[in-house]
Design a protein around this motif. Structure first.
Motif, PDB file in Angstrom:
ATOM      1  N   ALA A 149      17.883 -25.355 -32.978  1.00 32.73           N
ATOM      2  CA  ALA A 149      18.131 -24.719 -34.286  1.00 32.73           C
ATOM      3  C   ALA A 149      19.623 -24.483 -34.491  1.00 32.73           C
ATOM      4  O   ALA A 149      20.167 -24.771 -35.567  1.00 32.73           O
ATOM      5  CB  ALA A 149      17.352 -23.415 -34.391  1.00 32.73           C
ATOM      6  N   SER A 155      16.578 -23.088 -39.021  1.00 31.89           N
ATOM      7  CA  SER A 155      15.893 -21.949 -38.403  1.00 31.89           C
ATOM      8  C   SER A 155      15.016 -22.404 -37.237  1.00 31.89           C
ATOM      9  O   SER A 155      14.593 -23.563 -37.168  1.00 31.89           O
ATOM     10  CB  SER A 155      15.043 -21.212 -39.433  1.00 31.89           C
ATOM     11  N   GLN A 156      14.722 -21.458 -36.327  1.00 34.02           N
ATOM     12  CA  GLN A 156      13.829 -21.748 -35.205  1.00 34.02           C
ATOM     13  C   GLN A 156      12.436 -22.115 -35.716  1.00 34.02           C
ATOM     14  O   GLN A 156      11.767 -22.970 -35.133  1.00 34.02           O
ATOM     15  CB  GLN A 156      13.734 -20.540 -34.271  1.00 34.02           C
TER      16      GLN A 156
END
Length: 190
Positions: A149, A155-156
């Protein structure tokens, strides 16, 4: 070029695939080095398929090595026609040892990575997106979602979504299996 190599013996030279077929019977070479035209490449590959001789083909069209991948050859290599002595000797040794070697410039062309059998190619509706390929490439380094990420500036949660999609599309049950499958399919470089 090969005369000085201690581990190579030239058992014959041919001009054209018909003469090569005759020499195959007479000399039974372990490796055949061939600089041929694209039109004659198929005939050479067919002549060697199942004969027990490895093939080193000098060419310019990366699509030719799909023919080699489909042939029954104990080992093979595909190099640029401009390959130098060191590259050719390395390819001969690799093919003779039952390995496959492809010139780096062919293997890094977009969409033309290492040739595959039809069963290993993703169906058109199951191709990886550009972002999925980026995530898969990061997975080759063994990175966790958090680091992927950060590297890709996403984002994760998005990474987790892409990883799940990659696993499904490649039919993999683990990240390691996905990376292995992706490498075999030419989707990533290791």
């Amino acid at each position: 070029m090969l005369v000085d190599a201690d581990d190579c013996e030239i058992v014959g030279e041919a001009n054209g695939s018909a003469e090569m077929e005759r020499l195959l019977i007479e000399s039974a070479p372990e490796v055949v080095l061939c600089d041929t035209s694209p039109a004659d490449a198929l005939r050479v590959i067919e002549a060697l398929s199942g004969e027990g001789a490895a093939l080193v083909l000098l060419g310019e069209d990366h699509s030719e090595y799909q023919l080699m991948a489909d042939a029954v050859l104990p080992g093979w290599a595909y190099l640029r026609k401009e390959a130098d002595r060191i590259e050719i000797l390395g390819a001969i040794r690799a093919a003779g040892a039952g390995l496959i070697a492809v010139d780096r410039s062919f293997s890094l062309l977009p969409g033309s990575a290492f040739p595959l059998a039809d069963a290993e190619i993703l169906p058109p509706d199951e191709t990886l997106t550009a972002r999925e390929r980026e995530v898969l490439q990061q997975m080759t380094h063994g990175l966790p979602n958090k680091q992927i990420a950060a590297r890709l500036n996403i984002s994760q949660h998005t990474v987790k979504f892409h990883v799940a999609s990659i696993l499904a599309k490649l039919g993999a049950s683990s990240r390691t299996e996905a990376v292995t499958s992706g490498a075999r399919r030419g989707l990533v470089s290791l």
